[in-house]
Scaffold this motif. Structure first.
Motif, PDB file in Angstrom:
ATOM      1  N   GLY A   1       5.465  12.717  -8.714  1.00  0.00           N
ATOM      2  CA  GLY A   1       5.986  12.112  -9.813  1.00  0.00           C
ATOM      3  C   GLY A   1       6.386  10.484  -9.708  1.00  0.00           C
ATOM      4  O   GLY A   1       6.450  10.167 -11.663  1.00  0.00           O
ATOM      5  N   ALA A   2       5.651   9.886  -9.214  1.00  0.00           N
ATOM      6  CA  ALA A   2       6.015   8.716  -9.385  1.00  0.00           C
ATOM      7  C   ALA A   2       4.282   8.073  -9.643  1.00  0.00           C
ATOM      8  O   ALA A   2       2.829   8.623  -9.838  1.00  0.00           O
ATOM      9  N   VAL A   3       4.696   6.996 -10.153  1.00  0.00           N
ATOM     10  CA  VAL A   3       3.222   6.300 -11.110  1.00  0.00           C
ATOM     11  C   VAL A   3       2.327   5.230 -10.273  1.00  0.00           C
ATOM     12  O   VAL A   3       1.709   4.251 -10.241  1.00  0.00           O
ATOM     13  N   GLY A   4       3.483   4.386  -9.586  1.00  0.00           N
ATOM     14  CA  GLY A   4       3.516   3.423  -8.406  1.00  0.00           C
ATOM     15  C   GLY A   4       4.085   3.090  -7.032  1.00  0.00           C
ATOM     16  O   GLY A   4       5.500   4.111  -7.922  1.00  0.00           O
ATOM     17  N   VAL A   5       4.221   2.989  -6.214  1.00  0.00           N
ATOM     18  CA  VAL A   5       5.409   2.420  -5.350  1.00  0.00           C
ATOM     19  C   VAL A   5       4.868   0.710  -4.985  1.00  0.00           C
ATOM     20  O   VAL A   5       4.021   0.368  -4.506  1.00  0.00           O
ATOM     21  N   TYR A   6       6.427  -0.106  -4.759  1.00  0.00           N
ATOM     22  CA  TYR A   6       6.002  -1.676  -4.203  1.00  0.00           C
ATOM     23  C   TYR A   6       6.768  -1.527  -3.050  1.00  0.00           C
ATOM     24  O   TYR A   6       7.147  -1.155  -2.573  1.00  0.00           O
ATOM     25  N   VAL A   7       5.229  -2.295  -2.138  1.00  0.00           N
ATOM     26  CA  VAL A   7       6.243  -2.515  -0.462  1.00  0.00           C
ATOM     27  C   VAL A   7       5.214  -3.670   0.021  1.00  0.00           C
ATOM     28  O   VAL A   7       4.424  -4.372  -1.059  1.00  0.00           O
ATOM     29  N   THR A   8       6.426  -4.602   0.642  1.00  0.00           N
ATOM     30  CA  THR A   8       5.572  -5.390   1.303  1.00  0.00           C
ATOM     31  C   THR A   8       5.150  -4.693   3.298  1.00  0.00           C
ATOM     32  O   THR A   8       5.648  -5.280   4.102  1.00  0.00           O
ATOM     33  N   PRO A   9       3.859  -5.039   3.275  1.00  0.00           N
ATOM     34  CA  PRO A   9       3.578  -3.714   4.520  1.00  0.00           C
ATOM     35  C   PRO A   9       3.187  -4.748   5.467  1.00  0.00           C
ATOM     36  O   PRO A   9       3.293  -4.757   6.488  1.00  0.00           O
ATOM     37  N   ALA A  10       2.652  -6.187   5.492  1.00  0.00           N
ATOM     38  CA  ALA A  10       2.853  -7.504   6.396  1.00  0.00           C
ATOM     39  C   ALA A  10       4.115  -7.699   7.307  1.00  0.00           C
ATOM     40  O   ALA A  10       4.143  -8.147   7.751  1.00  0.00           O
ATOM     41  N   HIS A  11       4.927  -7.832   5.953  1.00  0.00           N
ATOM     42  CA  HIS A  11       6.508  -8.630   6.973  1.00  0.00           C
ATOM     43  C   HIS A  11       7.428  -8.162   5.636  1.00  0.00           C
ATOM     44  O   HIS A  11       7.825  -8.229   4.727  1.00  0.00           O
ATOM     45  N   GLN A  12       8.043  -6.234   5.472  1.00  0.00           N
ATOM     46  CA  GLN A  12       8.796  -5.529   4.852  1.00  0.00           C
ATOM     47  C   GLN A  12      10.229  -6.449   4.812  1.00  0.00           C
ATOM     48  O   GLN A  12      10.608  -7.413   6.008  1.00  0.00           O
ATOM     49  N   HIS A  13      10.593  -6.666   3.722  1.00  0.00           N
ATOM     50  CA  HIS A  13      11.533  -7.385   3.088  1.00  0.00           C
ATOM     51  C   HIS A  13      12.360  -6.878   2.959  1.00  0.00           C
ATOM     52  O   HIS A  13      12.871  -5.790   1.871  1.00  0.00           O
ATOM     53  N   PRO A  14      14.152  -7.084   3.682  1.00  0.00           N
ATOM     54  CA  PRO A  14      14.142  -7.808   4.602  1.00  0.00           C
ATOM     55  C   PRO A  14      14.173  -7.679   5.833  1.00  0.00           C
ATOM     56  O   PRO A  14      14.878  -8.422   6.387  1.00  0.00           O
ATOM     57  N   LEU A  15      13.942  -6.485   5.478  1.00  0.00           N
ATOM     58  CA  LEU A  15      14.273  -6.495   7.289  1.00  0.00           C
ATOM     59  C   LEU A  15      13.166  -6.306   8.020  1.00  0.00           C
ATOM     60  O   LEU A  15      13.608  -6.895   9.165  1.00  0.00           O
ATOM     61  N   GLY A  16      11.898  -7.159   8.062  1.00  0.00           N
ATOM     62  CA  GLY A  16      11.145  -8.078   8.581  1.00  0.00           C
ATOM     63  C   GLY A  16       9.832  -6.973   9.341  1.00  0.00           C
ATOM     64  O   GLY A  16       8.566  -7.967   9.696  1.00  0.00           O
ATOM     65  N   PRO A  17       9.818  -6.016   9.671  1.00  0.00           N
ATOM     66  CA  PRO A  17       8.820  -5.016  10.332  1.00  0.00           C
ATOM     67  C   PRO A  17       7.113  -5.235   9.825  1.00  0.00           C
ATOM     68  O   PRO A  17       7.642  -4.975   8.666  1.00  0.00           O
ATOM     69  N   VAL A  18       6.477  -4.946  11.045  1.00  0.00           N
ATOM     70  CA  VAL A  18       4.696  -4.954  10.123  1.00  0.00           C
ATOM     71  C   VAL A  18       5.151  -3.165   9.797  1.00  0.00           C
ATOM     72  O   VAL A  18       5.271  -2.873  10.854  1.00  0.00           O
ATOM     73  N   MET A  19       4.250  -3.223   8.212  1.00  0.00           N
ATOM     74  CA  MET A  19       4.083  -1.143   8.424  1.00  0.00           C
ATOM     75  C   MET A  19       3.053  -1.172   9.699  1.00  0.00           C
ATOM     76  O   MET A  19       2.026  -1.606   9.778  1.00  0.00           O
TER      77      MET A  19
END
Length: 445
Positions: free
Chosen positions: A225-243
């Motif tokens: 149902g979603a047309v997009g998803v925003y992610v921060t895979p190299a450094h999750q903002h604000p928790l920090g881990p790498v995906m």
């Protein structure tokens, strides 16, 4: 003052404004304020000039200006009158409430540290801009080509993302690029990590789309149902881990199944201290991932400059829109960044900042470790420390007493039930960081 004009006019010959502008401005204010009624007759320019002690050309200029603006009308053989509809009083607009000055130094997640030893290269780049010839008309809607050539080489070398200059769009920072992606997507909700980058969440809401919260602590396996998803895979903002690699593959599989676009915000991947920077997610799937990069964490947030590498269909749609809207960063900023890349300035400031951040990350970890444990490994320019809410508030209060504002983890949450504090160590000196850490430790004790 002439009998026909019941408004006192004051001429200030020492003011910078021309006399005619002064007369026109005061009469205009009276009209806007409803002091002069519709149909009121004004004195002749000759009579008014005599009353004010100025030449007739001054009052003629004032009346001509007000007539051109539609405030006055001239009736042949009768004189000059207030035009119909010219005296409706405007509603009072209250002045905006000024943002209070706290006097606190904010240790946030996004203010970088720039080594002052590299200022000469910064100044040289802007001298290059001053010597260059700007385009005579609107520039290339994709962005300055020389910059896109430099960016293509930079992305291949530093992010493992191989692309042609024509596949790159220069943007006004991450949020500018995100807004253009959102405008080009079909109708539908967009997923967002929770907790996550607040500016991106607000941009999604502002686009009129529903925001779908996706737990940042869990792999994304369903985007139906979603047309997009925003992610921060190299450094999750604000928790920090790498995906992790497995989570990256499950995200791409979910995006393919739903026909959704993955919007990758690669905001500070240059700053890792345990391993080399993790390759961009877009390097795994150019047909499904829209990649966003920025100068904000490396050069200066105030440059408001970034870049977008989008899937082909999305790229064409965005470029066609930009040809109409001219939504491209200013040419001087783009041209300066060309010089900063060519001359090695960007690489130099990244190397300097990486050394500084690595040392500061260790100091933060060592300072709080007896009492709390940051999410490890610490990367980028901030450390996130999970804490019970009451304890997090005590830490924030202690930091404020010492003159520092530190973000609260819960402020980045929408439905997630997480709490703690975030200590940014980019926009401060070593001495300021030491004082802030001492206050944090007092709050933790």
């Amino acid at each position: 003052m002439s009998r026909s004009l019941a408004v006192p006019l004051v001429i200030d010959r020492s003011a910078a404004a021309p006399l005619g502008s002064q007369v026109a401005g005061q009469i205009r204010d009276a009209l806007v304020g409803g002091v002069l009624p519709v149909g009121a007759r004004l004195p002749s320019t000759r009579a008014l000039a005599g009353d004010l002690g100025v030449s007739r050309s001054v009052t003629e200029q004032a009346f001509d200006q007000l007539a051109a603006e539609g405030w006055l009308e001239t009736r042949r053989g009768s004189g000059t009158f207030v035009a119909a509809g010219a005296t409706t009083p405007l509603r009072h607009r209250p002045s905006p409430t000024p943002r209070p000055e706290t006097g606190l130094l904010r240790l946030d997640t996004g203010t970088p540290w720039i080594d002052p030893r590299h200022r000469a290269a910064w100044r040289r780049a802007w001298r290059d801009v001053s010597a260059a010839t700007p385009p005579p008309a609107y520039d290339d809607p994709a962005g300055v080509r020389a910059l896109r050539i430099e960016l293509a080489a930079h992305l291949a070398r530093t992010r493992g993302l191989v692309c042609e200059p024509d596949e790159i769009l220069v943007t006004s920072g991450t949020i500018g690029g995100l807004g253009q992606v959102l405008a080009a997507l079909p109708p539908g909700p967009v997923g967002h990590e929770d907790p996550g980058y607040r500016a991106a969440a607000e941009a999604i809401r502002a686009s009129g789309r529903d925001l779908r919260d996706l737990p940042a602590t869990e792999p994304i396996t369903d985007l139906t149902g979603a047309v997009g998803v925003y992610v921060t895979p190299a450094h999750q903002h604000p928790l920090g881990p790498v995906m992790p690699g497995s989570a990256r593959l499950s995200l791409l599989a979910a995006a393919h199944a739903a026909g959704a676009v993955v919007i990758e915000d690669d905001y500070d991947s240059e700053f890792r201290y345990d391993v080399a920077p993790v390759p961009a997610l877009a390097a795994l799937d150019r047909d499904r991932v829209a990649y966003l990069g920025t100068t904000s964490k490396t050069v200066a947030p105030s440059m408001r400059l970034g870049w977008l590498v989008a899937p082909p269909g999305l790229h064409r749609a965005i470029l066609e829109r930009r040809e109409v809207t001219h939504d491209v960063p200013p040419w001087p900023v783009q041209r300066a960044f060309v010089s900063l890349l060519r001359d090695g300035y960007v690489d130099q400031v990244v190397r300097s900042a990486r050394r500084t951040y690595a040392a500061r990350a260790q100091r933060v970890t060592e300072a709080v470790r007896p009492l709390a444990t940051p999410i490890l490994p610490v990367a980028g320019m901030y450390a996130t420390i999970p804490l019970p809410q009451a304890r997090a508030r005590r830490v924030r209060a202690s930091a404020r007493e010492a003159g520092f504002e530190i973000p609260m983890l819960q402020d980045y949450c929408r439905t997630a039930q997480l709490s703690g504090v975030i200590i940014g160590f980019g926009g401060c000196t070593d001495a300021e960081l030491d004082r802030a850490l001492a206050a944090v430790v007092r709050g933790l004790g």
